[in-house]
Design an enzyme around this catalytic site. Structure first.
Site, PDB file in Angstrom:
ATOM      1  N   MET A   1       0.532  -1.199  -0.492  1.00  0.00           N
ATOM      2  CA  MET A   1      -0.096   0.209  -0.024  1.00  0.00           C
ATOM      3  C   MET A   1       1.311   1.403  -0.192  1.00  0.00           C
ATOM      4  O   MET A   1       1.761   1.027   0.704  1.00  0.00           O
ATOM      5  CB  MET A   1      -1.100  -0.140   1.024  1.00  0.00           C
ATOM      6  CG  MET A   1      -1.940   0.782   1.058  1.00  0.00           C
ATOM      7  SD  MET A   1      -1.809   2.959   1.475  1.00  0.00           S
ATOM      8  CE  MET A   1      -1.336   2.641   3.435  1.00  0.00           C
ATOM      9  N   CYS A   2       0.724   2.082  -0.946  1.00  0.00           N
ATOM     10  CA  CYS A   2       1.345   3.373  -1.143  1.00  0.00           C
ATOM     11  C   CYS A   2       0.518   4.459  -0.933  1.00  0.00           C
ATOM     12  O   CYS A   2      -0.700   4.469  -1.300  1.00  0.00           O
ATOM     13  CB  CYS A   2       1.580   3.544  -1.966  1.00  0.00           C
ATOM     14  SG  CYS A   2       3.263   1.758  -2.391  1.00  0.00           S
ATOM     15  N   GLY A   3       0.975   5.345  -1.002  1.00  0.00           N
ATOM     16  CA  GLY A   3       0.456   7.050  -1.363  1.00  0.00           C
ATOM     17  C   GLY A   3       0.756   7.607  -1.983  1.00  0.00           C
ATOM     18  O   GLY A   3       2.542   7.376  -2.114  1.00  0.00           O
TER      19      GLY A   3
ATOM     20  N   ARG B   1       0.338   7.788   4.787  1.00  0.00           N
ATOM     21  CA  ARG B   1       0.111   6.219   4.241  1.00  0.00           C
ATOM     22  C   ARG B   1       1.233   5.359   4.055  1.00  0.00           C
ATOM     23  O   ARG B   1       1.138   3.909   3.807  1.00  0.00           O
ATOM     24  CB  ARG B   1      -0.570   6.010   2.964  1.00  0.00           C
ATOM     25  CG  ARG B   1      -1.977   6.635   3.181  1.00  0.00           C
ATOM     26  CD  ARG B   1      -2.260   7.055   1.409  1.00  0.00           C
ATOM     27  NE  ARG B   1      -2.635   6.234   0.677  1.00  0.00           N
ATOM     28  CZ  ARG B   1      -4.092   5.217   0.733  1.00  0.00           C
ATOM     29  NH1 ARG B   1      -4.948   5.689   1.090  1.00  0.00           N
ATOM     30  NH2 ARG B   1      -4.430   4.176  -0.335  1.00  0.00           N
TER      31      ARG B   1
ATOM     32  N   ASN C   1      -0.150   2.035  -6.681  1.00  0.00           N
ATOM     33  CA  ASN C   1      -0.469   1.942  -5.012  1.00  0.00           C
ATOM     34  C   ASN C   1      -1.865   0.406  -5.520  1.00  0.00           C
ATOM     35  O   ASN C   1      -2.949   0.634  -5.685  1.00  0.00           O
ATOM     36  CB  ASN C   1      -1.720   3.324  -4.735  1.00  0.00           C
ATOM     37  CG  ASN C   1      -2.584   2.527  -3.449  1.00  0.00           C
ATOM     38  OD1 ASN C   1      -1.483   1.886  -2.455  1.00  0.00           O
ATOM     39  ND2 ASN C   1      -3.629   3.225  -2.689  1.00  0.00           N
TER      40      ASN C   1
END
Length: 626
Positions: free
Chosen positions: A1-3, A33, A87
């Site tokens: 998970m990323c921003g 995030r 993401n």
């Protein structure tokens, strides 16, 4: 998970204070995030042939390390100038070794087609193969084309500010971001949710500058006739109406089913037994892909996986299946949230006062009532530690009671697993203090119901609470699990809501099928973007095994009565397939649990006597948040 965060702006335009403030705010929010690494990459189109000059493309990526042996920074940038912000998680469709980062694997795949004449078609072909949640931004340098979008179920958040072309010829900024802020922030550029109905593309070429087109998700039969379309990985809900011969007999006349007799269950037909076996295999594979190979970033005894755990049917089945695919000695955190709700406490006190008044009228002593109020462990509250007394009163919400009941069943069928039942207790003052911030995270959604649900998920995913030690005393505990499993998607596909019962009563099987299809069609706009923004605010990633496209494909193909049979009473017919699955996994009492919405199970609904009737779909009155 990323921003992920991206913008296009005129690099030589006058100072743009709203844009600068917006970018700084979004960069800070996206960094939450992805605490593992943050990077930025910029491209100026002023010196590139075939592109509109004076444009600045800015890519920002914040990474939460959940795939591969090492932290892989974003944005991914190729030698040819292609850029990917990713993401998502690739669980199937493209091969990703457990030592690899899936964003880098995708970038390598995209590089292999970068020079093809039919690049757009080849690009869409790769994207439609991916099984897993995602939101992305991809710039293809040679065609000057920007691609962006979400997976077909919208399991990852993506917001946009589309901008405009004013009379002076200077474009307002175009922004894409994983997370945003409330529409009440007049000092920032407004944002909206990117629909999960296709992959979008925006040209930066001279001829089509700024034009946005959509490559839609369509059914397989329509895909061949629609240029630049992607095939949905699942079909519509099976519309076959069961015949009388296919339906099992109802309970014998006079036999009433309730939770006191969970052993009384509907007959399992041959078709149903096959559906049960298939469901365990397919849902189990979905869980396996979502819990395996998570890198260990904390201490050896820290749980890597947590479950948003109300004790209900959905999360209990996920817990039992996760137990099958994680190392035997590893802990799993069960995050169970309860709120101090003054309105509920006030109503409870009024009920107790009325009961006491009745006892006095009957001439019964107060001591008999005090004795009856001994706690579940056999000791009175006056002899319990203060924190345990607090837990048994303020936070003894419905989901806490159900959670402990289900925990006992889990420990019976999986005694070697270390189950951390995390009591996340939220005082009224703390909940009130955080409401405005939580409302910011769910934006652009801002209804009373969205806020009530989001509050439960925000505090649960934060994971700050207590667990019981070997002596049964509550001790402080903070979950370090970065992956949180959620049962979202089970009720929508298996008929778990009261509206499914209403439709069945009004229009029989046809009405029920229509409602199930409607729930599947709108799930991306009602739930998933909001939940992703809320849970990721703590640097955690939500994963939804019931929304694996393989599970959705299987459940959509099933005849409706094999999923939900609302001829039966509550606690029997809704989600009937999952109830049978629970029994086959070894759960007896939990297989008859009723659906309870999280805002009622955790008691986040209607926490104040505001004098205003709070209806779920109303926009939150911000004057009540102070």
């Amino acid at each position: 998970m990323c921003g992920i965060l991206f913008s296009i702006q005129d690099q030589h335009s006058p100072a743009n204070e709203p844009y600068d403030h917006t970018w700084a705010t979004l960069q800070d929010l996206n960094s939450r995030r992805g605490p593992s690494a943050q990077d930025v990459h910029t491209i100026s189109t002023g010196e590139e042939e075939g592109a509109i000059s004076n444009k600045m493309l800015t890519f920002y990526g914040a990474v939460l390390h959940l795939r591969g042996d090492i932290v892989t920074h974003q944005p991914h940038v190729s030698k040819g100038g292609n850029v990917l912000l990713w993401n998502g998680e690739i669980f199937d469709g493209l091969f990703v070794d457990h030592h690899q980062n899936d964003g880098q694997v995708l970038m390598d795949q995209l590089e292999s087609i970068t020079d093809r004449a039919d690049h757009c078609t080849a690009f869409l072909s790769i994207m439609e193969r991916i099984e897993g949640p995602y939101a992305f931004v991809y710039f293809h340098a040679s065609s000057k084309m920007l691609y962006f979008g979400r997976d077909c179920l919208g399991r990852r958040s993506l917001l946009w500010h589309r901008g405009a072309q004013p009379d002076n010829g200077v474009d307002s900024p175009f922004i894409l971001t994983s997370v945003g802020y409330s529409s009440f922030r007049s000092d920032l550029l407004p944002l909206a949710e990117v629909p999960a109905d296709g992959i979008y593309r925006r040209s930066l070429g001279v001829v089509e500058n700024g034009i946005i087109t959509k490559c839609p998700w369509v059914s397989s039969c329509v895909a061949q006739e629609t240029p630049h379309a992607m095939r949905l990985p699942f079909g519509g809900v099976n519309r076959a109406i069961p015949t009388e011969s296919q339906l099992p007999e109802l309970f014998p006349e006079g036999l009433k089913f309730d939770q006191a007799h969970p052993e009384v269950v509907p007959a399992v037909t041959k078709d149903m037994q096959k559906a049960i076996d298939d469901m365990i295999d397919i849902l189990g594979d979905s869980v396996r892909r979502r819990v395996q190979d998570i890198p260990r970033t904390g201490l050896p005894h820290d749980a890597r996986v947590g479950i948003l755990f109300s004790g209900g049917l959905d999360c209990l089945c996920l817990a039992a299946l996760a137990d099958k695919f994680l190392p035997e000695g590893e802990a799993i955190d069960l995050l169970n949230v309860g709120f101090e709700n003054p309105r509920s406490e006030k109503a409870k006190a009024a009920e107790e006062a009325l009961a006491l008044k009745r006892l006095k009228k009957l001439g019964l002593s107060d001591s008999s009532k005090s004795k009856a109020n001994s706690n579940a462990n056999g000791s009175t509250t006056s002899t319990s530690p203060r924190i345990q007394q607090q837990q048994q009163t303020k936070y003894n919400v419905p989901d806490r009671v159900t959670g402990y009941e289900s925990l006992s069943e889990l420990r019976r069928i999986a005694p070697k697993r270390h189950w951390n039942f995390v009591e996340v207790n939220v005082p009224f003052e703390e909940a009130t203090a955080q409401r405005s911030e939580i409302l910011e995270r769910i934006a652009p959604l801002e209804t009373v119901m969205d806020l009530s649900i989001a509050m439960a998920f925000w505090f649960a995913s934060r994971g700050v609470g207590h667990i019981k030690d070997e002596q049964g005393e509550l001790v402080p505990y903070t979950s370090q699990a970065k992956v949180l499993l959620s049962g979202l998607g089970a009720d929508e596909q298996l008929g778990g809501y009261s509206r499914h019962k209403d439709q069945f009563q009004a229009a029989s099987w046809e009405g029920l099928i229509e409602e199930l299809q409607l729930d599947l069609d709108r799930i991306s706009t009602r739930n998933l973007g909001r939940d992703d923004r809320i849970i990721s605010d703590h640097g955690k990633e939500a994963r939804y095994p019931f929304l694996s496209t393989n599970v959705v494909k299987f459940l959509s193909s099933l005849r409706v009565d094999l999923k939900v049979d609302l001829r039966y009473p509550r606690g029997v017919g809704e989600k009937i397939l999952l109830r049978h699955v629970a029994r086959q996994l070894g759960f007896v009492r939990a297989s008859s649990h009723w659906k309870r919405a999280v805002q009622f199970g955790a008691r986040t609904a209607k926490m104040t006597d505001s004098g205003r009737s709070e209806i779920g779909q109303q926009v939150v009155d911000r004057t009540l948040l102070s």
